[in-house]
Write a protein that holds these residues in place. Structure first.
Motif, short mmCIF file in Angstrom:
data_model
loop_
_atom_site.label_atom_id
_atom_site.label_comp_id
_atom_site.label_asym_id
_atom_site.label_seq_id
_atom_site.Cartn_x
_atom_site.Cartn_y
_atom_site.Cartn_z
N VAL A 84 0.82 -1.21 0.00
CA VAL A 84 0.00 0.00 0.00
C VAL A 84 0.86 1.27 0.00
CG1 VAL A 84 -1.95 -1.11 1.13
CG2 VAL A 84 -0.14 -0.08 2.52
N THR A 85 2.15 1.14 -0.29
CA THR A 85 3.08 2.28 -0.22
C THR A 85 3.44 2.76 -1.62
OG1 THR A 85 4.02 1.43 1.82
CG2 THR A 85 5.28 3.10 0.67
N MET A 86 3.40 4.06 -1.82
CA MET A 86 3.77 4.65 -3.10
C MET A 86 5.29 4.71 -3.23
SD MET A 86 1.05 7.78 -3.12
CE MET A 86 1.70 8.43 -4.65
N ASP A 87 5.76 4.71 -4.48
CA ASP A 87 7.19 4.73 -4.73
C ASP A 87 7.87 5.93 -4.09
OD1 ASP A 87 7.00 2.41 -6.12
OD2 ASP A 87 6.95 3.35 -8.11
N GLY A 88 7.22 7.10 -4.19
CA GLY A 88 7.81 8.31 -3.61
C GLY A 88 7.99 8.19 -2.11
N VAL A 89 7.01 7.60 -1.44
CA VAL A 89 7.10 7.40 0.00
C VAL A 89 8.23 6.43 0.32
CG1 VAL A 89 5.88 6.59 2.04
CG2 VAL A 89 4.66 7.90 0.29
N MET A 90 8.37 5.40 -0.53
CA MET A 90 9.44 4.44 -0.32
C MET A 90 10.81 5.10 -0.41
SD MET A 90 8.72 1.28 0.36
CE MET A 90 10.16 0.44 -0.28
N ILE A 91 10.97 5.98 -1.39
CA ILE A 91 12.25 6.67 -1.56
C ILE A 91 12.56 7.53 -0.35
CG2 ILE A 91 13.46 8.42 -2.91
CD1 ILE A 91 11.98 7.37 -5.38
N VAL A 92 11.56 8.25 0.12
CA VAL A 92 11.74 9.09 1.31
C VAL A 92 12.09 8.21 2.51
CG1 VAL A 92 10.60 10.64 2.93
CG2 VAL A 92 10.23 10.91 0.47
N GLY A 93 11.39 7.09 2.64
CA GLY A 93 11.65 6.19 3.75
C GLY A 93 13.05 5.63 3.72
N LEU A 94 13.51 5.27 2.54
CA LEU A 94 14.87 4.75 2.40
C LEU A 94 15.91 5.81 2.73
CD1 LEU A 94 14.48 2.59 -0.84
CD2 LEU A 94 14.84 1.76 1.50
N PHE A 120 15.54 8.32 4.84
CA PHE A 120 15.57 8.52 6.29
C PHE A 120 16.21 7.33 7.00
CE2 PHE A 120 12.38 11.86 5.54
CZ PHE A 120 12.93 12.87 6.31
N SER A 121 16.07 6.13 6.43
CA SER A 121 16.75 4.98 7.02
C SER A 121 18.26 5.13 6.86
CB SER A 121 16.27 3.68 6.36
OG SER A 121 16.74 3.59 5.02
N TYR A 122 18.69 5.60 5.70
CA TYR A 122 20.11 5.83 5.45
C TYR A 122 20.64 6.93 6.37
CZ TYR A 122 24.44 6.28 2.77
OH TYR A 122 25.75 6.30 2.39
N LEU A 123 19.85 7.96 6.57
CA LEU A 123 20.23 9.05 7.47
C LEU A 123 20.38 8.54 8.90
CD1 LEU A 123 20.62 12.00 8.34
CD2 LEU A 123 18.13 12.26 8.33
N ALA A 124 19.41 7.73 9.33
CA ALA A 124 19.46 7.21 10.70
C ALA A 124 20.69 6.32 10.90
CB ALA A 124 18.19 6.43 11.01
N LEU A 125 20.97 5.47 9.92
CA LEU A 125 22.14 4.60 10.03
C LEU A 125 23.43 5.41 10.05
CD1 LEU A 125 21.17 1.66 7.65
CD2 LEU A 125 21.47 1.55 10.11
N THR A 126 23.47 6.46 9.23
CA THR A 126 24.65 7.33 9.21
C THR A 126 24.84 8.00 10.55
OG1 THR A 126 24.34 7.75 6.84
CG2 THR A 126 25.75 9.27 8.04
N PHE A 127 23.75 8.47 11.15
CA PHE A 127 23.84 9.14 12.44
C PHE A 127 24.30 8.17 13.53
CE2 PHE A 127 21.91 10.34 16.53
CZ PHE A 127 22.53 11.58 16.71
#
Length: 284
Positions: free
Chosen positions: A55-65, A67-74
């Motif tokens: 039920v997730t749109m591609d744009g939302v997936m990109i944003v989610g990915l 933020f996941s990369y940002l969190a891992l970097t932090f």
């Protein structure tokens, strides 16, 4: 200092850093805990992501990915900051402490987050360029990636010890790299070699076992090699960059590195202002 002498200094520094790590194994806890925290976040994130994938749109997936990369970097940067801080304590003759390291990193959490945001953004851009269909773009992406890694090599020590502004982070990191233009790159290469040497005795037998049908044991060996390589490489990188940073900045030689020829760095840093220079034990 001639190039060959700088390269030799980088190799000796890497060797002495390995000895320092072996004598202060509590430093390994920082990348270990950081890695566990990062893997836990990944498991939670992708568990939710795949659960909502339908039920997730591609744009939302990109944003989610992103933020996941940002969190891992932090997370990685946060524990790296703790490691850098406690490496200085070890060089001063004290024992490393996870609690004190985390407290020091927490004091500069805002700076670490801003740097993580910049690093995650640039990292994704470099990755996109390197995966381009154009060979020229891929080459440029690789060159820019290497330049970015070297220019920002000392960002975390600058954040921990100087608490510079965002623009100041890049300036101070670049200045420090300029003083260590021979040592810093060779230590990065040496760290990667050490990581590979650590991993090979596990990975090669693991691949052989996987190919011969003993998959579970083989996968276990490969994962063990990769994790051990990560642990040692990350700790070694923290020790090396802290030692180089402190000496390039203050011109003081840690006792554990008496056989490292830092003379050229001393000459370059002698004329620089040391108004922000802290004092360290165990250095001369």
């Amino acid at each position: 200092m001639r190039l060959l002498q700088r390269l030799k200094t980088g190799l000796v520094l890497t060797k002495d850093s390995l000895s320092l790590m072996n004598n202060n194994r509590s430093l390994f806890v920082f990348p270990a805990v950081g890695g566990i925290a990062g893997l836990t976040f990944l498991a939670l994130f992708f568990g939710v992501t795949f659960g909502l994938l339908a039920v997730t749109m591609d744009g939302v997936m990109i944003v989610g990915l992103f933020f996941s990369y940002l969190a891992l970097t932090f997370v990685t940067t946060f524990f790296s900051a703790g490691l850098v801080h406690q490496t200085r304590e070890v060089l001063g003759g004290n024992d490393a402490s996870l609690k004190r390291g985390m407290a020091a990193a927490w004091k500069v959490k805002g700076h670490l987050f801003v740097w993580s945001l910049i690093s995650a953004t640039i990292g994704l851009l470099i990755n996109a360029i390197e995966n381009s269909e154009s060979r020229v773009a891929r080459l440029l992406g690789t060159i820019f990636g290497v330049a970015w890694t070297l220019m920002t090599f000392f960002v975390v020590p600058v954040i921990v010890f100087e608490k510079s502004s965002t623009t100041g982070l890049f300036k101070r990191s670049a200045e420090t790299f300029k003083q260590t233009w021979g040592e810093a790159p060779i230590t990065l290469v040496a760290i990667n070699i050490v990581g590979a040497i650590v991993a090979v005795p596990f990975v090669l037998p693991g691949i052989y076992l996987i190919n011969t049908g003993v998959g579970i044991v083989g996968i276990g060996l490969v994962l063990s090699g990769v994790l051990l390589s990560f642990l040692i490489s990350q700790t070694l990188q923290g020790v090396v960059k802290t030692t180089l940073y402190l000496y390039a900045r203050d011109g003081k030689r840690p006792e554990e590195f008496d056989n490292v020829d830092f003379d050229d760095l001393t000459n370059e840093s002698a004329g620089r202002s040391t108004t922000q220079t802290p004092s360290y034990g165990g250095v001369q």
